[in-house]
Motif scaffolding. Structure first.
Motif, PDB file in Angstrom:
ATOM      1  N   ILE A  84       0.856  -1.183   0.000  1.00 49.19           N
ATOM      2  CA  ILE A  84       0.000   0.000   0.000  1.00 49.19           C
ATOM      3  C   ILE A  84       0.894   1.236   0.000  1.00 49.19           C
ATOM      4  O   ILE A  84       1.754   1.399   0.870  1.00 49.19           O
ATOM      5  CB  ILE A  84      -0.933   0.025   1.224  1.00 49.19           C
ATOM      6  CG1 ILE A  84      -1.713  -1.287   1.337  1.00 49.19           C
ATOM      7  CG2 ILE A  84      -1.892   1.206   1.132  1.00 49.19           C
ATOM      8  CD1 ILE A  84      -2.559  -1.383   2.589  1.00 49.19           C
ATOM      9  N   ILE A 162      -4.125   6.880  -1.966  1.00 49.42           N
ATOM     10  CA  ILE A 162      -3.664   5.532  -1.615  1.00 49.42           C
ATOM     11  C   ILE A 162      -3.669   4.669  -2.871  1.00 49.42           C
ATOM     12  O   ILE A 162      -4.617   4.705  -3.654  1.00 49.42           O
ATOM     13  CB  ILE A 162      -4.582   4.882  -0.566  1.00 49.42           C
ATOM     14  CG1 ILE A 162      -4.776   5.799   0.635  1.00 49.42           C
ATOM     15  CG2 ILE A 162      -4.015   3.545  -0.098  1.00 49.42           C
ATOM     16  CD1 ILE A 162      -5.831   5.294   1.600  1.00 49.42           C
ATOM     17  N   PHE A 164      -2.841   0.558  -4.203  1.00 48.83           N
ATOM     18  CA  PHE A 164      -2.597  -0.825  -3.810  1.00 48.83           C
ATOM     19  C   PHE A 164      -1.886  -1.576  -4.936  1.00 48.83           C
ATOM     20  O   PHE A 164      -2.180  -1.371  -6.119  1.00 48.83           O
ATOM     21  CB  PHE A 164      -3.914  -1.537  -3.494  1.00 48.83           C
ATOM     22  CG  PHE A 164      -4.537  -1.123  -2.192  1.00 48.83           C
ATOM     23  CD1 PHE A 164      -4.476  -1.956  -1.087  1.00 48.83           C
ATOM     24  CD2 PHE A 164      -5.180   0.099  -2.067  1.00 48.83           C
ATOM     25  CE1 PHE A 164      -5.047  -1.588   0.118  1.00 48.83           C
ATOM     26  CE2 PHE A 164      -5.754   0.480  -0.869  1.00 48.83           C
ATOM     27  CZ  PHE A 164      -5.690  -0.362   0.225  1.00 48.83           C
ATOM     28  N   SER A 175      -1.916  -3.684 -10.357  1.00 47.83           N
ATOM     29  CA  SER A 175      -2.217  -2.396  -9.745  1.00 47.83           C
ATOM     30  C   SER A 175      -3.094  -1.605 -10.706  1.00 47.83           C
ATOM     31  O   SER A 175      -3.683  -2.169 -11.636  1.00 47.83           O
ATOM     32  CB  SER A 175      -0.934  -1.632  -9.404  1.00 47.83           C
ATOM     33  OG  SER A 175      -1.227  -0.506  -8.598  1.00 47.83           O
ATOM     34  N   TYR A 193      -7.897  -0.058  -7.372  1.00 51.77           N
ATOM     35  CA  TYR A 193      -6.546  -0.145  -6.819  1.00 51.77           C
ATOM     36  C   TYR A 193      -6.043   1.190  -6.265  1.00 51.77           C
ATOM     37  O   TYR A 193      -4.972   1.243  -5.676  1.00 51.77           O
ATOM     38  CB  TYR A 193      -5.533  -0.648  -7.858  1.00 51.77           C
ATOM     39  CG  TYR A 193      -5.673  -2.103  -8.212  1.00 51.77           C
ATOM     40  CD1 TYR A 193      -5.151  -3.095  -7.393  1.00 51.77           C
ATOM     41  CD2 TYR A 193      -6.329  -2.489  -9.375  1.00 51.77           C
ATOM     42  CE1 TYR A 193      -5.272  -4.437  -7.719  1.00 51.77           C
ATOM     43  CE2 TYR A 193      -6.460  -3.829  -9.711  1.00 51.77           C
ATOM     44  CZ  TYR A 193      -5.934  -4.801  -8.880  1.00 51.77           C
ATOM     45  OH  TYR A 193      -6.062  -6.123  -9.199  1.00 51.77           O
TER      46      TYR A 193
END
Length: 349
Positions: A84, A162, A164, A175, A193
Motif C-alpha cells: 500500500i 492511496i 494498492f 495495480s 486499486y
C-alpha cells in the motif's frame, strides 16, 4: 486442431457468462473457468477524515477505512502480499507568489508516493463468498506521520492518495495500470486499486434559520422561455431547515425568487420543496431541484449552482445559475446579526 479447441472453449465460456443472471454468477464462472490474475474488490469505504479549520487539526478519532476482498481463480490461495502506497495531495493551493496564476512556482505541500504498509495473507480472513476479506484502517495520525505534512497547513478538500499493489505467489503483480474499465469501475468488481481520501470539514455551527435576500441582477437564458423582470428584482425571505445529515438544509427556494420572477404563468405547478443547501467546507452547494409541470403534465427539473463571490459580516454574495441557463446574483443576509462562518471563501472568477 488446437485452434478449433480454443474457439470451442471461448464459445463455451461465453455461453456460460451470458446464461448467468447476475454479476456474482458471472464472476464465479470467470474465476472457475479460466486462468486469470487477481483483483481487489471494494466492499465498503468509510471516510471519517474530518478536519477542523478553526483548530487546525483533525477531529479526534479521524480515520479512513476500506473493506477489500481479494479474488483469484484459486479462491485466494494465490495471495502473497499487498503493498500500500500513500501520498498527500494539496488540492487547495493558492497563488503564494502573487503573480496571478497557480503553478509550480507556488508553494505545494503535496508529497511523493511511498510505501506506507504491507499486508500478507494473514491480514485477511475468509469472507462470506469463501475468498479473503480484510478491513484496513488508516488513522489521520498515521497519514500525517508517514507523509510528514504539517497538520496546521491542511484544509478541507485536500486528500491522501492511496494505491494498492496486489502480488500473487506466482510472481505476478496487479495495480491501477493493469485494471480495465470493467474491473476498476464495474458494477461487481469495483477494483480501482487507488483511492482518494478527500478530507472533510468540521461543521462548526448550524446555518438553520430564515434569511433575507436581495437579488441584484437577473439574466435570462438566451432563446429560453424565461422572461425576467429586471425592473422589479426579487427580494424576500428564504428558510433553511437542518436535515438529518449535519451541514445539510432543506430550503424553501433554491432560486431566491428568480424562478417566480422569470417564469410567471409559464408552468401549471411549481414545486420548491425538493431543494437542499449543503455546507461543503468553504462552499455552499445547491442540491436537489425545482420541479415543474406544463400543460402536458410532463415533469421538468431545474437544478442550480452557487458561487460565493463576496463575504462581508452578515452578508454573503452569491452568483447563481440554473440548468436552463438563467443567471443571477443575490445578497443573502444572516438572521440575528450573525456573521458568516470564517470557513467560507469567496471564489475567484
Amino acid at each position: 486442431m488446437k485452434r478449433i479447441i480454443k474457439y470451442l472453449n471461448i464459445l463455451f465460456l461465453t455461453g456460460l457468462i451470458l446464461g448467468c443472471g447476475s454479476d456474482d454468477k458471472t464472476v464465479d464462472v470467470i474465476l472457475e473457468s479460466v486462468t486469470s490474475g487477481g483483483v481487489l474488490r471494494t466492499i465498503d469505504i468509510n471516510n471519517n477524515l474530518i478536519y477542523n479549520d478553526l483548530l487546525l487539526e483533525f477531529d479526534e478519532g479521524a480515520n479512513y477505512t476500506l473493506t477489500l476482498e481479494e479474488q483469484d481463480n484459486q479462491n485466494g490461495e494465490l495471495l502473497d502480499q499487498i503493498e500500500i502506497y500513500a501520498r498527500f495531495v494539496e488540492n487547495t493551493r493558492i497563488d503564494t507568489n502573487m503573480d496571478g496564476v497557480i503553478n509550480d512556482d507556488d508553494d505545494d505541500l503535496s508529497t511523493e508516493e511511498g510505501l506506507i504498509r504491507t499486508l500478507t495473507a494473514s491480514d485477511f480472513q475468509p469472507g462470506e463468498r469463501g475468498v479473503p476479506i480484510s478491513v484496513i484502517t488508516f488513522t489521520a495520525d498515521e497519514f500525517l506521520t508517514f507523509t510528514g505534512v504539517d497538520e496546521s497547513k491542511l484544509q478541507g478538500k485536500d486528500d491522501f492518495a492511496i494505491r494498492f499493489v496486489l502480488k500473487l505467489k506466482d510472481g505476478r503483480t496487479f495495480s491501477v495500470d493493469d485494471a480495465n474499465g470493467n474491473v476498476s469501475g464495474g458494477s461487481y468488481f469495483s477494483s480501482p486499486y487507488t483511492y482518494r481520501t478527500t478530507i472533510g470539514c468540521t461543521i462548526t455551527e448550524t446555518l438553520a434559520g430564515t434569511y433575507t435576500y436581495n437579488v441584484t441582477s437577473l439574466i435570462p437564458a438566451p432563446g429560453g422561455r424565461s422572461q425576467c423582470n429586471s425592473m422589479s428584482l426579487p427580494s424576500g425571505e428564504v428558510t433553511w431547515t437542518e436535515d438529518e445529515d449535519r451541514g445539510e438544509y432543506s430550503t424553501t427556494d433554491l432560486s431566491f425568487g428568480q424562478f417566480d420572477n422569470c417564469y410567471t404563468g409559464t408552468f401549471n405547478t411549481i414545486n420548491f420543496s425538493k431543494g437542499t443547501i449543503i455546507w461543503d467546507c468553504t462552499k455552499l452547494v445547491a442540491d436537489g431541484e425545482i420541479i415543474v409541470e406544463e400543460d402536458t403534465n410532463d415533469e421538468e427539473e431545474f437544478t442550480y449552482t452557487y458561487k460565493i463571490t463576496q463575504i462581508m459580516g452578515t452578508d454573503i454574495t452569491i452568483d447563481f445559475s440554473n440548468s436552463a441557463g438563467d443567471r443571477g446574483t443575490v445578497v443573502l443576509t444572516r438572521p440575528d446579526s450573525k456573521t458568516w462562518p470564517v470557513l467560507f471563501k469567496a471564489e475567484d472568477d
